[in-house]
Motif scaffolding. Structure first.
Motif, PDB file in Angstrom:
ATOM      1  N   THR A  26      16.518   8.714  13.791  1.00  0.00           N
ATOM      2  CA  THR A  26      17.289   9.649  14.615  1.00  0.00           C
ATOM      3  C   THR A  26      16.813  11.083  14.479  1.00  0.00           C
ATOM      4  OG1 THR A  26      18.944   9.980  12.860  1.00  0.00           O
ATOM      5  CG2 THR A  26      19.330   8.173  14.413  1.00  0.00           C
ATOM      6  N   VAL A  27      15.663  11.281  13.826  1.00  0.00           N
ATOM      7  CA  VAL A  27      15.254  12.638  13.493  1.00  0.00           C
ATOM      8  C   VAL A  27      15.031  13.500  14.732  1.00  0.00           C
ATOM      9  CG1 VAL A  27      12.768  12.161  13.374  1.00  0.00           C
ATOM     10  CG2 VAL A  27      13.738  13.963  11.957  1.00  0.00           C
ATOM     11  N   PHE A  28      14.603  12.884  15.846  1.00  0.00           N
ATOM     12  CA  PHE A  28      14.355  13.679  17.045  1.00  0.00           C
ATOM     13  C   PHE A  28      15.639  14.000  17.803  1.00  0.00           C
ATOM     14  CE2 PHE A  28       9.982  11.830  16.611  1.00  0.00           C
ATOM     15  CZ  PHE A  28       9.379  13.039  16.281  1.00  0.00           C
ATOM     16  N   ASP A  29      16.769  13.514  17.309  1.00  0.00           N
ATOM     17  CA  ASP A  29      18.053  13.984  17.811  1.00  0.00           C
ATOM     18  C   ASP A  29      18.383  15.349  17.222  1.00  0.00           C
ATOM     19  OD1 ASP A  29      18.318  11.597  19.156  1.00  0.00           O
ATOM     20  OD2 ASP A  29      19.609  10.677  17.633  1.00  0.00           O
TER      21      ASP A  29
ATOM     22  N   HIS B 160       9.636  10.741   1.103  1.00  0.00           N
ATOM     23  CA  HIS B 160       9.605  10.220  -0.259  1.00  0.00           C
ATOM     24  C   HIS B 160      10.691   9.168  -0.452  1.00  0.00           C
ATOM     25  CE1 HIS B 160       7.717  14.277  -1.767  1.00  0.00           C
ATOM     26  NE2 HIS B 160       6.904  13.577  -0.987  1.00  0.00           N
ATOM     27  N   GLY B 161      10.276   7.953  -0.813  1.00  0.00           N
ATOM     28  CA  GLY B 161      11.241   6.891  -1.065  1.00  0.00           C
ATOM     29  C   GLY B 161      11.997   6.466   0.168  1.00  0.00           C
ATOM     30  N   VAL B 162      11.346   6.532   1.335  1.00  0.00           N
ATOM     31  CA  VAL B 162      11.995   6.218   2.605  1.00  0.00           C
ATOM     32  C   VAL B 162      11.425   4.959   3.242  1.00  0.00           C
ATOM     33  CG1 VAL B 162      12.381   7.041   4.960  1.00  0.00           C
ATOM     34  CG2 VAL B 162      12.588   8.630   3.035  1.00  0.00           C
ATOM     35  N   LEU B 163      10.108   4.800   3.241  1.00  0.00           N
ATOM     36  CA  LEU B 163       9.484   3.686   3.952  1.00  0.00           C
ATOM     37  C   LEU B 163       9.907   2.329   3.396  1.00  0.00           C
ATOM     38  CD1 LEU B 163       5.843   4.949   4.542  1.00  0.00           C
ATOM     39  CD2 LEU B 163       7.829   5.096   6.071  1.00  0.00           C
ATOM     40  N   GLU B 164      10.332   2.286   2.143  1.00  0.00           N
ATOM     41  CA  GLU B 164      10.795   1.034   1.554  1.00  0.00           C
ATOM     42  C   GLU B 164      12.043   0.507   2.259  1.00  0.00           C
ATOM     43  OE1 GLU B 164      10.139   3.864   0.012  1.00  0.00           O
ATOM     44  OE2 GLU B 164       9.591   3.588  -2.096  1.00  0.00           O
ATOM     45  N   PHE B 165      12.801   1.407   2.902  1.00  0.00           N
ATOM     46  CA  PHE B 165      14.124   1.045   3.389  1.00  0.00           C
ATOM     47  C   PHE B 165      14.267   1.069   4.907  1.00  0.00           C
ATOM     48  CE2 PHE B 165      14.544   2.675  -0.921  1.00  0.00           C
ATOM     49  CZ  PHE B 165      15.315   1.684  -1.522  1.00  0.00           C
ATOM     50  N   VAL B 166      13.321   1.630   5.620  1.00  0.00           N
ATOM     51  CA  VAL B 166      13.450   1.704   7.076  1.00  0.00           C
ATOM     52  C   VAL B 166      13.178   0.334   7.699  1.00  0.00           C
ATOM     53  CG1 VAL B 166      12.829   4.138   7.151  1.00  0.00           C
ATOM     54  CG2 VAL B 166      11.033   2.404   7.363  1.00  0.00           C
TER      55      VAL B 166
ATOM     56  N   ILE C  58      16.741  16.059   6.129  1.00  0.00           N
ATOM     57  CA  ILE C  58      17.395  15.021   6.927  1.00  0.00           C
ATOM     58  C   ILE C  58      17.782  13.893   5.978  1.00  0.00           C
ATOM     59  CG2 ILE C  58      17.176  13.454   8.885  1.00  0.00           C
ATOM     60  CD1 ILE C  58      16.828  16.332   9.699  1.00  0.00           C
ATOM     61  N   ASP C  59      19.052  13.566   5.923  1.00  0.00           N
ATOM     62  CA  ASP C  59      19.498  12.508   5.015  1.00  0.00           C
ATOM     63  C   ASP C  59      20.756  11.864   5.586  1.00  0.00           C
ATOM     64  OD1 ASP C  59      18.798  11.771   1.898  1.00  0.00           O
ATOM     65  OD2 ASP C  59      20.900  11.385   2.379  1.00  0.00           O
ATOM     66  N   PRO C  60      20.899  10.542   5.414  1.00  0.00           N
ATOM     67  CA  PRO C  60      22.085   9.878   5.972  1.00  0.00           C
ATOM     68  C   PRO C  60      23.358  10.096   5.176  1.00  0.00           C
ATOM     69  CG  PRO C  60      20.686   8.281   4.864  1.00  0.00           C
ATOM     70  CD  PRO C  60      19.921   9.578   4.870  1.00  0.00           C
TER      71      PRO C  60
ATOM     72  N   GLY D 242      21.113  12.317   9.166  1.00  0.00           N
ATOM     73  CA  GLY D 242      20.295  11.459  10.011  1.00  0.00           C
ATOM     74  C   GLY D 242      19.265  10.735   9.181  1.00  0.00           C
ATOM     75  N   ASP D 243      18.294  10.122   9.858  1.00  0.00           N
ATOM     76  CA  ASP D 243      17.224   9.418   9.176  1.00  0.00           C
ATOM     77  C   ASP D 243      15.991   9.429  10.068  1.00  0.00           C
ATOM     78  OD1 ASP D 243      17.723   7.480  11.154  1.00  0.00           O
ATOM     79  OD2 ASP D 243      18.971   6.281   9.808  1.00  0.00           O
TER      80      ASP D 243
END
Length: 269
Positions: free
Chosen positions: A105-108, A121-127, A73-75, A101-102
């Motif tokens: 929206t992952v449950f879409d 990995h490297g995601v929580l910094e930006f959400v 899953i990637d935007p 997605g991200d």
């Protein structure tokens, strides 16, 4: 030494995380082989893995080559296109799914409890909301599954800015609640170890291990850190891989790692 550039184990920047994740997946696979019926791949039980923010597939393709089914899953449509090309070149297109997605929206795209493992990995910094992001990762997991969480370490940026001669920025990062060194800092937030542990546990996951990642890789000359094992000054790269692995679990060293890796599990009901 033969180098496989598609294997995260060959890079000092990813080897520690790869070794931890692969070992955890082997454990799940052995347990699944005892309880799960159905088709197998290369004599193993294929696991379902979701790689949130997996980009061009540095981990996803390597995991698919081990016989697992991976959804990335990637935007970024460009990153997903590169992922599909990489999967095709590796001959694992049937095992890799790309979805735009991200975490929000992952449950879409996916159903809850669809995965044996989630990589974040490297995601929580930006959400927008890291706590909600961790809860989402938990929601993707089946009981007994694992979450691999990799995030920027806030104490490391203080050291990095000071070593680079940016002392005022080091001081700013030290005092900033989000670990940012200024308005031009491209990373919205960084985490201390306890803060990252708390995010994971409050989401309902059990912390199984914490490792420091890129403890020395960002301090040595770039040529040594970027070269895969077996190329360039091979002994130096091999020693650097061994040094990163040996120091990664030691609290005194992981405190200065560029990134912190938490391996967590969703306990069986």
């Amino acid at each position: 030494m033969v180098t496989d550039r598609t294997n995260p184990r060959s890079s000092v920047r990813t080897a520690v995380v790869w070794d931890v994740v692969r070992s955890a997946l082997e454990t799940i696979k052995r347990e699944a082989a005892d309880t799960r019926s159905g088709p197998s791949v290369a004599g193993t039980v294929p696991l379902d893995i979701v790689d949130v923010g997996g980009g061009t597939g540095g981990f996803a393709v390597a995991l698919a080559r081990l016989g697992h089914r991976v959804t990335v899953i990637d935007p970024s449509p460009d990153a997903l296109a590169a992922l599909e090309r990489r999967a095709a070149e590796a001959g694992v297109s049937d095992a890799v799914r790309a979805a735009q997605g991200d975490l929000a929206t992952v449950f879409d795209v996916l159903e809850p409890e669809c995965a044996d493992a989630v990589l974040c990995h490297g995601v929580l910094e930006f959400v927008d909301d890291p706590a909600e992001g961790c809860r989402t990762a938990r929601g993707l997991l089946r009981p007994g599954g694992i979450a691999s969480v990799l995030a920027a370490n806030r104490t490391a940026v203080v050291l990095a800015r000071a070593l680079g001669g940016h002392v005022a920025e080091a001081l700013a990062a030290l005092h900033d609640p989000s670990g940012r060194f200024g308005v031009h800092d491209p990373v919205p937030r960084r985490f201390g170890e306890q803060a990252l542990r708390d995010l994971v546990t409050q989401a309902g996951l059990s912390v199984r291990a914490v490792h420091g990642v890129r403890i020395f890789a960002d301090l040595v000359p770039a040529a040594a850190a970027d070269a895969p094992a077996g190329s360039g000054p091979a002994a130096n790269v091999t020693d650097l891989l061994a040094l990163e692995a040996a120091a990664s679990a030691l609290p005194e060293f992981r405190a200065m790692a560029t990134q912190l890796h938490v391996l967590a599990g969703l306990d069986e009901a």
